[in-house]
Design a protein around this motif. Structure first.
Motif, short mmCIF file in Angstrom:
data_model
loop_
_atom_site.label_atom_id
_atom_site.label_comp_id
_atom_site.label_asym_id
_atom_site.label_seq_id
_atom_site.Cartn_x
_atom_site.Cartn_y
_atom_site.Cartn_z
N GLU A 29 0.84 -1.53 -0.06
CA GLU A 29 0.25 0.12 0.16
C GLU A 29 0.89 1.63 0.17
O GLU A 29 2.02 1.26 0.14
N LYS A 30 -0.25 2.58 -0.52
CA LYS A 30 0.73 3.51 -0.10
C LYS A 30 -0.20 4.61 0.61
O LYS A 30 -1.35 4.61 0.66
N LEU A 31 0.39 5.57 1.61
CA LEU A 31 -0.84 6.45 1.99
C LEU A 31 -0.74 7.83 1.71
O LEU A 31 0.12 8.50 0.82
N ALA A 32 -1.77 8.04 1.14
CA ALA A 32 -2.38 9.55 0.69
C ALA A 32 -3.12 10.49 1.23
O ALA A 32 -3.36 10.13 2.24
N GLY A 33 -2.28 11.45 1.20
CA GLY A 33 -3.13 12.81 2.42
C GLY A 33 -1.91 13.16 3.39
O GLY A 33 -2.42 13.37 3.89
N LEU A 34 -1.08 12.60 3.23
CA LEU A 34 -0.19 13.23 4.17
C LEU A 34 0.41 14.62 2.79
O LEU A 34 1.68 15.43 4.27
N TYR A 35 0.49 15.14 2.14
CA TYR A 35 1.37 16.10 1.98
C TYR A 35 0.17 17.78 2.07
O TYR A 35 -0.48 17.11 1.42
N ALA A 36 0.10 18.35 3.09
CA ALA A 36 -0.48 18.91 2.53
C ALA A 36 -0.11 19.92 1.16
O ALA A 36 0.41 20.38 0.50
N GLY A 37 -1.68 20.70 0.36
CA GLY A 37 -1.47 20.68 -0.86
C GLY A 37 -1.31 19.76 -1.91
O GLY A 37 -2.18 20.15 -3.19
N PRO B 191 -3.43 16.36 -1.72
CA PRO B 191 -3.89 15.28 -0.78
C PRO B 191 -3.84 14.04 -1.42
O PRO B 191 -4.16 13.46 -1.17
N LYS B 192 -3.80 14.09 -2.71
CA LYS B 192 -3.41 12.25 -3.08
C LYS B 192 -2.19 11.91 -3.71
O LYS B 192 -2.53 11.11 -4.23
N HIS B 193 -1.71 13.35 -3.13
CA HIS B 193 0.00 12.29 -3.53
C HIS B 193 0.38 11.29 -2.44
O HIS B 193 0.37 10.79 -1.58
N PRO C 78 7.02 7.19 4.14
CA PRO C 78 6.33 8.57 4.79
C PRO C 78 7.29 8.39 5.82
O PRO C 78 7.78 7.92 6.81
N SER C 79 7.74 9.94 5.87
CA SER C 79 8.70 10.22 6.92
C SER C 79 7.61 10.80 8.91
O SER C 79 6.86 10.74 8.45
N ALA C 80 8.86 10.06 9.19
CA ALA C 80 8.11 10.01 10.80
C ALA C 80 6.99 11.76 11.25
O ALA C 80 5.73 11.59 11.78
N GLU C 81 7.76 12.69 10.59
CA GLU C 81 6.80 14.09 10.82
C GLU C 81 5.57 14.40 9.54
O GLU C 81 4.98 14.56 10.32
#
Length: 120
Positions: free
Chosen positions: A44-52, A54-56, A61-64
Motif C-alpha cells: 500500500e501507499k498512504l495518500a493525504g500526508l502532503y498538504a496542498g 492530498p492525492k500524492h 512516509p517520514s515520521a514528521e
C-alpha cells in the motif's frame, strides 16, 4: 511556532538533554521503520500526508508527516456540577491506517473515563 534558545551550564543537564534528544531521534527512526515495513508488506501507499497535494501517495512516509496527520486531534472537556465528560475528535481513515501500520490500537484515542464529581 518559535523555539527559544536554551543555555545549559551544568554538565549533567547537558548530558541529560543529549540523552533525551537521542531517545527522541530513535523514536522517530523507529516510527518510520515500522510504518514503511508495514506498507511494504501490504504493497500500500498512504495518500493525504502532503498538504496542498492530498492525492500524492507514498510508501516511504517520514515520521514528521505521520505525526502531522494527527494535528487535528482535540480532547474536549465538559464539566457540569454533577459530572465530567470527555470527547475526542473522531479518527480519519488516514489516521486509522497510520495507527494500524504502527501497531497502535485505536483505543489510545478513546476518551478517558471520568468519575462523577463528589458534591457532598
Amino acid at each position: 511556532m518559535a523555539i527559544m534558545p536554551l543555555y545549559l551550564h551544568d554538565d549533567e543537564r547537558i548530558r541529560g538533554l543529549l540523552l533525551l534528544l537521542g531517545i527522541a531521534l530513535r523514536v522517530l527512526t523507529l516510527t518510520e521503520f515500522v510504518a514503511r515495513r508495514d506498507l511494504a508488506a501490504t504493497g500500500e501507499k498512504l495518500a493525504g500526508l502532503y498538504a496542498g497535494n492530498p492525492k500524492h501517495a507514498t510508501d516511504q512516509p517520514s515520521a514528521e508527516r505521520l505525526l502531522k496527520a494527527f494535528d487535528n486531534i482535540t480532547l474536549y472537556f465538559h464539566k457540569t456540577e454533577t459530572e465530567i465528560r470527555y470527547e475526542v475528535t473522531p479518527l480519519s481513515p488516514l489516521q486509522r491506517r497510520i495507527l494500524k501500520a504502527l501497531g497502535i490500537p485505536e483505543s489510545v484515542y478513546a476518551p478517558p473515563a471520568a468519575p462523577l464529581i463528589n458534591s457532598g
